[in-house]
Motif scaffolding. Structure first.
Motif, mmCIF file in Angstrom:
data_model
loop_
_atom_site.group_PDB
_atom_site.id
_atom_site.type_symbol
_atom_site.label_atom_id
_atom_site.label_comp_id
_atom_site.label_asym_id
_atom_site.label_seq_id
_atom_site.Cartn_x
_atom_site.Cartn_y
_atom_site.Cartn_z
ATOM 1 N N GLN A 2 -6.694 -3.249 5.947
ATOM 2 C CA GLN A 2 -5.097 -3.075 6.591
ATOM 3 C C GLN A 2 -4.343 -2.873 5.257
ATOM 4 O O GLN A 2 -4.351 -3.486 4.417
ATOM 5 N N GLN A 4 -0.441 -2.193 4.837
ATOM 6 C CA GLN A 4 1.107 -2.544 5.631
ATOM 7 C C GLN A 4 2.351 -2.092 4.713
ATOM 8 O O GLN A 4 2.527 -2.856 3.680
ATOM 9 N N SER A 24 -4.967 -5.946 2.723
ATOM 10 C CA SER A 24 -5.785 -6.988 3.312
ATOM 11 C C SER A 24 -6.984 -6.362 3.752
ATOM 12 O O SER A 24 -7.141 -5.350 4.366
ATOM 13 N N TYR A 116 -8.084 4.574 2.916
ATOM 14 C CA TYR A 116 -7.332 3.804 4.035
ATOM 15 C C TYR A 116 -5.901 4.276 3.667
ATOM 16 O O TYR A 116 -5.244 4.435 2.584
ATOM 17 N N GLY A 118 -1.568 3.206 5.377
ATOM 18 C CA GLY A 118 -0.721 2.383 5.922
ATOM 19 C C GLY A 118 -0.312 3.251 7.138
ATOM 20 O O GLY A 118 -0.410 4.466 6.996
ATOM 21 N N GLN A 119 0.687 2.616 7.681
ATOM 22 C CA GLN A 119 1.368 3.137 8.856
ATOM 23 C C GLN A 119 2.572 4.022 8.470
ATOM 24 O O GLN A 119 2.967 4.871 9.528
#
Length: 127
Positions: A2, A4, A24, A116, A118-119
């Protein structure tokens, strides 16, 4: 895994804000982190980058001298300090992580090379 992103909001032109990207679920030390942004109606563009171990930093010309990227390994967090903000900095800001080797010297500018994401966090700069 994740990422964030946080810290966005409404800022006046000339002002400052700091974005955070908390990681994380993976070994943060082994991953390089990039910041991208996407303004309404535009493609996502690269903003800044910090490498995994050496901590090398790079910036897009549009933000060079105004933005500073840094990482706190103890907190598994990367920051983007944004100063002298302009209305054209208004966008959703995304952080992304990548742990792979890339032969291209400027691979970090390519959003497709990140594992990856984040949002996103919205930064609005008012004139």
């Amino acid at each position: 895994v994740q990422l964030q992103a946080s810290g966005g909001g409404l800022v006046q032109a000339g002002g400052s804000t700091r974005l955070s990207c908390a990681a994380s679920g993976f070994n943060f030390d082994d991953y390089s982190i990039g910041w991208f942004r996407q303004a309404p109606g535009k493609e996502r563009e690269w903003v800044s980058f910090i490498s995994s171990r050496e901590g090398k930093t790079y910036y897009a010309d549009s933000v060079k001298g105004r933005f500073t990227i840094s990482r706190d390994k103890a907190k598994n967090t990367v920051y983007l300090q944004m100063n002298s903000l302009k209305p054209e900095d208004t966008a959703v800001y995304y952080c992304a992580a990548d742990g792979s080797y890339h032969a291209s010297p400027r691979w970090y500018q390519d959003k497709d090379d990140y594992d990856y994401w984040g949002q996103g966090t919205l930064v609005t700069v008012s004139s």
